[in-house]
Write an enzyme that holds these catalytic residues in place. Structure first.
Site, PDB file in Angstrom:
ATOM      1  N   ASN A  10      -1.073   6.038   0.023  1.00  0.00           N
ATOM      2  CA  ASN A  10      -2.106   7.076  -0.003  1.00  0.00           C
ATOM      3  C   ASN A  10      -2.709   7.157   1.398  1.00  0.00           C
ATOM      4  OD1 ASN A  10      -4.327   8.700  -0.428  1.00  0.00           O
ATOM      5  ND2 ASN A  10      -5.452   7.222  -1.686  1.00  0.00           N
ATOM      6  N   TRP A  11      -2.298   8.188   2.123  1.00  0.00           N
ATOM      7  CA  TRP A  11      -2.745   8.292   3.527  1.00  0.00           C
ATOM      8  C   TRP A  11      -4.182   8.794   3.640  1.00  0.00           C
ATOM      9  CZ3 TRP A  11       2.025  11.024   6.284  1.00  0.00           C
ATOM     10  CH2 TRP A  11       3.132  10.164   6.205  1.00  0.00           C
ATOM     11  N   LYS A  12      -4.754   9.243   2.554  1.00  0.00           N
ATOM     12  CA  LYS A  12      -6.122   9.793   2.554  1.00  0.00           C
ATOM     13  C   LYS A  12      -6.241  10.890   3.635  1.00  0.00           C
ATOM     14  CE  LYS A  12      -7.693   5.406   0.778  1.00  0.00           C
ATOM     15  NZ  LYS A  12      -8.815   4.571   0.451  1.00  0.00           N
ATOM     16  N   HIS A  96      -8.950   9.381  -8.318  1.00  0.00           N
ATOM     17  CA  HIS A  96      -9.197   8.307  -7.344  1.00  0.00           C
ATOM     18  C   HIS A  96     -10.705   8.061  -7.255  1.00  0.00           C
ATOM     19  CE1 HIS A  96      -9.419   6.120  -3.564  1.00  0.00           C
ATOM     20  NE2 HIS A  96      -8.129   5.866  -3.702  1.00  0.00           N
ATOM     21  N   GLU A  98     -12.576   7.603  -4.839  1.00  0.00           N
ATOM     22  CA  GLU A  98     -13.269   8.378  -3.789  1.00  0.00           C
ATOM     23  C   GLU A  98     -13.554   9.801  -4.278  1.00  0.00           C
ATOM     24  OE1 GLU A  98     -10.501   7.481  -0.629  1.00  0.00           O
ATOM     25  OE2 GLU A  98     -11.241   5.428  -0.601  1.00  0.00           O
ATOM     26  N   GLU A 168      -7.560   0.235  -9.861  1.00  0.00           N
ATOM     27  CA  GLU A 168      -8.110   0.041  -8.519  1.00  0.00           C
ATOM     28  C   GLU A 168      -9.586  -0.342  -8.627  1.00  0.00           C
ATOM     29  OE1 GLU A 168      -5.781   2.278  -5.382  1.00  0.00           O
ATOM     30  OE2 GLU A 168      -7.146   3.736  -6.223  1.00  0.00           O
ATOM     31  N   GLY A 174     -10.474  -0.524   0.384  1.00  0.00           N
ATOM     32  CA  GLY A 174     -10.851  -0.394   1.791  1.00  0.00           C
ATOM     33  C   GLY A 174     -11.859  -1.421   2.253  1.00  0.00           C
ATOM     34  N   SER A 214      -7.034  -2.969  -1.199  1.00  0.00           N
ATOM     35  CA  SER A 214      -6.818  -3.897  -0.080  1.00  0.00           C
ATOM     36  C   SER A 214      -5.531  -4.699  -0.200  1.00  0.00           C
ATOM     37  CB  SER A 214      -8.031  -4.824   0.091  1.00  0.00           C
ATOM     38  OG  SER A 214      -9.164  -4.060   0.460  1.00  0.00           O
ATOM     39  N   GLY A 235      -3.730   2.111   0.405  1.00  0.00           N
ATOM     40  CA  GLY A 235      -4.429   2.987   1.344  1.00  0.00           C
ATOM     41  C   GLY A 235      -4.188   2.523   2.775  1.00  0.00           C
ATOM     42  N   GLY A 236      -5.092   1.707   3.289  1.00  0.00           N
ATOM     43  CA  GLY A 236      -5.066   1.294   4.697  1.00  0.00           C
ATOM     44  C   GLY A 236      -3.708   0.800   5.174  1.00  0.00           C
TER      45      GLY A 236
HETATM   46  C1  PEP Z   1      -6.702   3.386  -2.221  1.00  0.00           C
HETATM   47  O1  PEP Z   1      -7.429   4.142  -1.610  1.00  0.00           O
HETATM   48  O2  PEP Z   1      -6.109   3.777  -3.233  1.00  0.00           O
HETATM   49  C2  PEP Z   1      -6.580   2.022  -1.731  1.00  0.00           C
HETATM   50  C3  PEP Z   1      -6.060   1.121  -2.510  1.00  0.00           C
HETATM   51  O3  PEP Z   1      -7.044   1.781  -0.456  1.00  0.00           O
HETATM   52  P1  PEP Z   1      -6.935   0.397   0.349  1.00  0.00           P
HETATM   53  O4  PEP Z   1      -5.516  -0.095   0.203  1.00  0.00           O
HETATM   54  O5  PEP Z   1      -7.260   0.754   1.753  1.00  0.00           O
HETATM   55  O6  PEP Z   1      -7.900  -0.544  -0.276  1.00  0.00           O
END
Ligand code: PEP
Length: 255
Positions: A10-12, A96, A98, A168, A174, A214, A235-236
């Protein structure tokens, strides 16, 4: 192997057209014809078309990060399932945290989007998870069940194996505060049991439940070794080719 592992990036709101192409090419070079795991990358809307072209002929699939539940209309700034399909998108992240936190998306809206995605032959990735305060007050499982039940409202037995669930914990997204393998497995088991109550054992065993929050190359092996963790939403660590590819390779090794 009843469930093939699935790794989703997930590049956001990151990676413009050319950055996205560079990252996509690096991923393709390393794992572009991989069949032991499924891989989906989810660029921002503006990069879907170019990343989609770069993925032609590869096994890696294209995902979107959101969509609207209606087919068309006066919804400024939104896109529909059909619009995503026209760009050869196959998966869409919905609910999600966010979106829920910053854009006020409620269970009901997420549930409408899930149905719209399925009706358009898109595979929804239904995200759910508790906040830190909810975990600390012991309501993790109640929150997860509410979001799961609502998200799957009116999802039939014929449709359920097209749905991917992503657990999640909001406090782990994040933040570099990853859930322990035991914490994640406990919630994944709970989700599997609930799916069994709703759809029966045979179907529940086929639904993939991803962990997100994370995940990094260092913690991926333990998480991906858990019996009910069928992959991850990243994500990251999906923004850098090396770390994303390392996690994909860990998923291959975990089988
Ligand atoms: C996400 O946004 O779905 C996520 C898991 O982010 P991160 O890996 O950065 O925690």
């Amino acid at each position: 192997m009843i469930r093939k592992k699935l790794i989703v990036g997930n590049w956001k709101m990151n990676k413009s057209g050319s950055d996205g192409i560079t990252l996509t090419r690096e991923i393709i070079e390393a794992v572009g014809r991989e069949v032991a795991v499924d891989i989906v990358i989810c660029p921002p809307f503006t990069a879907l078309e170019s990343v989609g072209h770069a993925l032609e002929g590869q096994t890696i699939k294209l995902g979107a990060q959101n969509m609207h539940s209606d087919k068309r209309g006066a919804f400024t700034g939104e896109v529909s399932a059909e619009m995503l399909r026209a760009l050869f998108v196959t998966h869409v992240i919905l609910g999600h945290s966010e979106r829920r936190t910053y854009f006020g998306e409620m269970d009901n809206f997420v549930s409408k989007k899930i149905r719209a995605a399925l009706a358009a032959q898109l595979r929804p990735i239904l995200c759910l998870g508790e906040t830190l305060i909810e975990r600390e007050t012991g309501s993790t499982l109640a929150v997860v069940q509410r979001q799961l039940d609502s998200g799957l409202r009116e999802v039939s037995k014929d449709q359920i194996t097209s749905v991917i669930v992503a657990y999640e914990p909001v406090w782990a997204i994040g933040t570099n505060k990853v859930a322990t393998a035991a914490q994640a497995q406990e919630t994944h088991t709970f989700i599997r049991v609930r799916l069994t109550e709703l759809y029966g054992t045979a179907l529940a065993q086929k639904v993939r439940i991803l962990y997100g929050g994370s995940m990094k190359p260092a913690n991926a092996p333990e998480l991906l070794a858990q019996p009910d963790i069928d992959g991850s939403l990243i994500g990251g660590a999906s923004l850098e080719a090396r770390s994303f590819i390392d996690i994909v390779k860990t998923a291959i090794a975990a089988g």
